[in-house]
Design a protein around this motif. Structure first.
Motif, PDB file in Angstrom:
ATOM      1  N   GLU A  18       0.836  -1.194   0.000  1.00  0.00           N
ATOM      2  CA  GLU A  18       0.000   0.000   0.000  1.00  0.00           C
ATOM      3  C   GLU A  18       0.875   1.250   0.000  1.00  0.00           C
ATOM      4  N   GLU A  19       0.331   2.343  -0.530  1.00  0.00           N
ATOM      5  CA  GLU A  19       1.056   3.608  -0.539  1.00  0.00           C
ATOM      6  C   GLU A  19       1.305   4.051   0.902  1.00  0.00           C
ATOM      7  N   GLY A  20       2.523   4.465   1.183  1.00  0.00           N
ATOM      8  CA  GLY A  20       2.881   4.873   2.533  1.00  0.00           C
ATOM      9  C   GLY A  20       3.531   3.773   3.346  1.00  0.00           C
ATOM     10  N   GLU A  21       3.343   2.509   2.956  1.00  0.00           N
ATOM     11  CA  GLU A  21       3.983   1.386   3.650  1.00  0.00           C
ATOM     12  C   GLU A  21       5.403   1.208   3.133  1.00  0.00           C
ATOM     13  N   GLU A  22       6.202   0.567   3.943  1.00  0.00           N
ATOM     14  CA  GLU A  22       7.571   0.285   3.545  1.00  0.00           C
ATOM     15  C   GLU A  22       7.568  -0.842   2.515  1.00  0.00           C
ATOM     16  N   PRO A  23       8.305  -0.685   1.389  1.00  0.00           N
ATOM     17  CA  PRO A  23       8.343  -1.755   0.387  1.00  0.00           C
ATOM     18  C   PRO A  23       9.018  -3.007   0.931  1.00  0.00           C
TER      19      PRO A  23
END
Length: 90
Positions: A18-23
């Motif tokens: 998700e956007e904002g989560e760490e890859p």
């Protein structure tokens, strides 16, 4: 040029983030380490998870597995969860 590129492989691995989560992975080093580990598993006798071409080397198979999204890199939380479950089942 290597196909698929590191950038393409990183996109495949990180596609569910998700956007904002760490890859899951954020560097080429992570891609290299994951594919090398999988190649060693294949050399040790693990069955490939993709169709293998004639005389294809283990590292190429591992890269294909990652590119086709059959090879999954676990996050640190997922690793801890699996270890916890294994400990509880003993």
């Amino acid at each position: 040029m290597i196909h698929p590129s590191y950038v393409d492989l990183m996109k495949v691995v990180n596609k569910g983030v998700e956007e904002g989560e760490e890859p899951v992975i954020s560097s080429r080093y992570s891609v290299v380490m994951a594919t090398a580990k999988r190649a060693r598993q294949i050399i040790a006798g693990d069955e490939p998870m993709v169709k293998v071409k004639d005389k294809q080397k283990p590292l190429s198979i591992a890269v294909d597995e990652m590119n086709q999204d059959t090879l999954r890199i676990l996050t640190d939380e997922e690793k801890e969860e699996i270890q916890t479950e294994a400990t509880e089942n003993e």
